[in-house]
Design an enzyme around this catalytic site. Structure first.
Site, short mmCIF file in Angstrom:
data_model
loop_
_atom_site.label_atom_id
_atom_site.label_comp_id
_atom_site.label_asym_id
_atom_site.label_seq_id
_atom_site.Cartn_x
_atom_site.Cartn_y
_atom_site.Cartn_z
CB ALA A 37 -0.72 0.11 1.27
N GLY A 82 0.55 -4.85 0.75
CA GLY A 82 -0.55 -5.03 -0.01
C GLY A 82 -0.12 -5.77 -1.40
CD GLU A 89 -2.42 -7.32 2.82
OE1 GLU A 89 -1.96 -5.98 2.28
OE2 GLU A 89 -2.93 -7.47 3.87
CD GLU A 127 1.41 -5.48 5.76
OE1 GLU A 127 2.04 -6.27 6.28
OE2 GLU A 127 0.62 -5.50 4.83
N1 CAA Z 1 4.81 3.37 -0.52
C1 CAA Z 1 5.14 4.55 -0.95
N2 CAA Z 1 6.49 4.68 -1.57
C2 CAA Z 1 7.29 3.47 -1.58
C3 CAA Z 1 6.88 2.23 -1.08
C4 CAA Z 1 5.41 2.02 -0.67
N3 CAA Z 1 4.88 0.85 -0.33
N4 CAA Z 1 7.74 1.43 -1.07
C5 CAA Z 1 8.90 1.92 -1.99
N5 CAA Z 1 8.59 3.20 -1.93
C6 CAA Z 1 9.35 4.39 -2.62
C7 CAA Z 1 10.51 4.85 -1.66
O1 CAA Z 1 9.88 5.85 -0.71
C8 CAA Z 1 11.41 5.28 -2.69
O2 CAA Z 1 10.80 6.73 -3.25
P1 CAA Z 1 11.89 8.12 -2.84
O3 CAA Z 1 12.85 7.71 -4.02
O4 CAA Z 1 11.00 9.34 -3.19
O5 CAA Z 1 12.24 7.93 -1.46
C9 CAA Z 1 11.14 4.58 -3.87
O6 CAA Z 1 10.04 3.97 -3.81
C10 CAA Z 1 12.31 3.35 -3.94
O7 CAA Z 1 12.35 2.77 -2.68
P2 CAA Z 1 13.64 2.88 -1.95
O8 CAA Z 1 14.56 3.69 -2.01
O9 CAA Z 1 13.02 2.29 -0.52
O10 CAA Z 1 14.22 1.43 -2.46
P3 CAA Z 1 15.08 0.18 -1.79
O11 CAA Z 1 15.67 -0.63 -2.77
O12 CAA Z 1 16.06 0.68 -0.85
O13 CAA Z 1 14.35 -0.66 -0.95
C11 CAA Z 1 12.04 -1.80 -0.36
C12 CAA Z 1 13.32 -1.50 -1.55
C13 CAA Z 1 12.77 -2.86 0.71
C14 CAA Z 1 10.94 -2.40 -1.11
C15 CAA Z 1 11.58 -0.54 0.30
O14 CAA Z 1 11.20 0.43 -0.79
C16 CAA Z 1 10.61 -0.85 1.06
O15 CAA Z 1 10.65 -1.28 2.30
N6 CAA Z 1 9.34 -0.54 0.92
C17 CAA Z 1 8.26 -0.33 1.84
C18 CAA Z 1 7.58 -1.90 1.89
C19 CAA Z 1 6.62 -1.87 2.86
O16 CAA Z 1 6.55 -1.55 3.82
N7 CAA Z 1 5.24 -2.34 2.16
C20 CAA Z 1 4.01 -2.44 3.02
C21 CAA Z 1 3.29 -1.18 2.99
S1 CAA Z 1 2.07 -1.09 4.19
C22 CAA Z 1 0.77 -1.80 3.62
O17 CAA Z 1 0.88 -2.65 2.43
C23 CAA Z 1 -0.45 -1.90 4.49
C24 CAA Z 1 -1.68 -2.96 3.77
O18 CAA Z 1 -1.43 -4.20 4.19
C25 CAA Z 1 -2.49 -2.51 3.22
#
Ligand code: CAA
Length: 283
Positions: free
Chosen positions: A88, A133, A136, A156
């Site tokens: 998400a 998500g 999911e 999450e």
């Molecule tokens: N939402 C919004 N932006 C995201 C994102 C997300 N889920 N995942 C990555 N991005 C963005 C980052 O913020 C970054 O943007 P900026 O350049 O503007 O900072 C860009 O995508 C590239 O990401 P990273 O620089 O972080 O890339 P990385 O290679 O260092 O790491 C990753 C990759 C491990 C996937 C890392 O991006 C990460 O941990 N992302 C979040 C994953 C996460 O926590 N997902 C769960 C979300 S909550 C959810 O889904 C709730 C639900 O059940 C409904």
């Protein structure tokens, strides 16, 4: 107009659509956010799956006999090679109110149930991160295939959240409650081979090319079968997943009996007896 023609006319910003040989590929395209499911992505996925849901397996024209089977399978994937869907959208959720969160998750839940009840199979082709998500929505598809670089997880709790797009309910169905608890409470990522070992992934392919090919081959193989039977099997499997066993078996009986109302059953059994390939009319 058929579903395929309607899909071809859609203009979307966050999804790339490709239709070949009745297989529709939907690729989420938000390179700036690793294809995260911003509300706009959910809205556009709802537009596509809503259209498919309204049309597929239904009469092509009012009162017509021919049903619309112009799309026989769907592949869900992500563009860019690094992420399937990274979850998400965290930046959007940072400022969401409780009411916003309810709408966001409810719309995702409804979309996922449309995927689960679509009368054609949907394969998630996971080519990179499938987190939160992303994992999911993959689990709402019928089958998950992954490339070797895929990573799965429900991270999450690291954000002060819980899986909110169906992960608490669906992950345990795929991997059993022990693995589900362990993955959700730690938020750890697992690679494609571990995901396959615990039952989340059906097949691991060496790279994204092989992944797309495998998803397509499976859907084309399914498209050569009776569309009526495939859709009834999907319905019966979902019922068995959601209901206690005795009610699931009752739902299977109803779907089995419904096959006997179809021209596809006559054609399939007659073709077997006549030792020829069936030509399913799809009704
Ligand atoms: N939402 C919004 N932006 C995201 C994102 C997300 N889920 N995942 C990555 N991005 C963005 C980052 O913020 C970054 O943007 P900026 O350049 O503007 O900072 C860009 O995508 C590239 O990401 P990273 O620089 O972080 O890339 P990385 O290679 O260092 O790491 C990753 C990759 C491990 C996937 C890392 O991006 C990460 O941990 N992302 C979040 C994953 C996460 O926590 N997902 C769960 C979300 S909550 C959810 O889904 C709730 C639900 O059940 C409904």
């Amino acid at each position: 107009m058929s579903a395929a023609e309607r899909v071809a006319a859609l203009r979307l910003e966050t999804l790339e659509l490709h239709l070949t040989d009745s297989i529709l590929t939907i690729a989420v395209h938000r390179p700036e956010a690793l294809n995260a499911l911003a509300p706009q992505v959910i809205a556009e996925l709802r537009e596509v799956f809503g259209l498919l849901r309204e049309r597929l397996g239904r009469p092509l024209v009012a009162d017509g006999e021919d049903l619309d089977w112009s799309i026989r399978g769907v592949i869900l994937t992500g563009t860019g090679g690094k992420a399937f869907i990274a979850g998400a959208d965290i930046k959007t959720m940072q400022t969401m109110t409780v009411d916003d969160a309810r709408v966001y998750a409810s719309e995702a839940h409804e979309l996922f149930s449309w995927i689960e009840t679509l009368p054609v199979p949907v394969v998630a082709a996971v080519n990179g991160y499938a987190l939160g998500g992303g994992c999911e929505i993959a689990m709402a598809c019928d089958v998950i295939y992954a490339s070797e670089n895929a990573k799965f997880g429900q991270p999450e709790v690291a954000l002060g959240l819980i899986p909110g797009f169906g992960g608490c309910a669906r992950l345990q169905q795929y991997v059993g409650i022990a693995h589900a608890r362990e993955l959700i409470f730690t938020g750890r990522h697992i690679d494609a081979l571990e995901a396959e070992r615990i039952g989340l992934v059906a097949r691991v392919l060496p790279d994204t090319g092989a992944l797309a090919e495998a998803a397509r081959t499976t859907l084309l193989q399914s498209a050569a079968q009776s569309p009526v039977a495939v859709s009834l099997a999907k319905r019966a499997i979902r019922a068995a997943q959601a209901l206690p066993t005795d009610q699931g078996i009752e739902a299977e009986l109803e779907a089995f009996v419904e096959c006997f109302e179809s021209d596809d059953l006559r054609e399939g059994t007659t073709a077997f007896v006549e030792k020829r390939k069936p030509q399913f009319p799809g009704r």
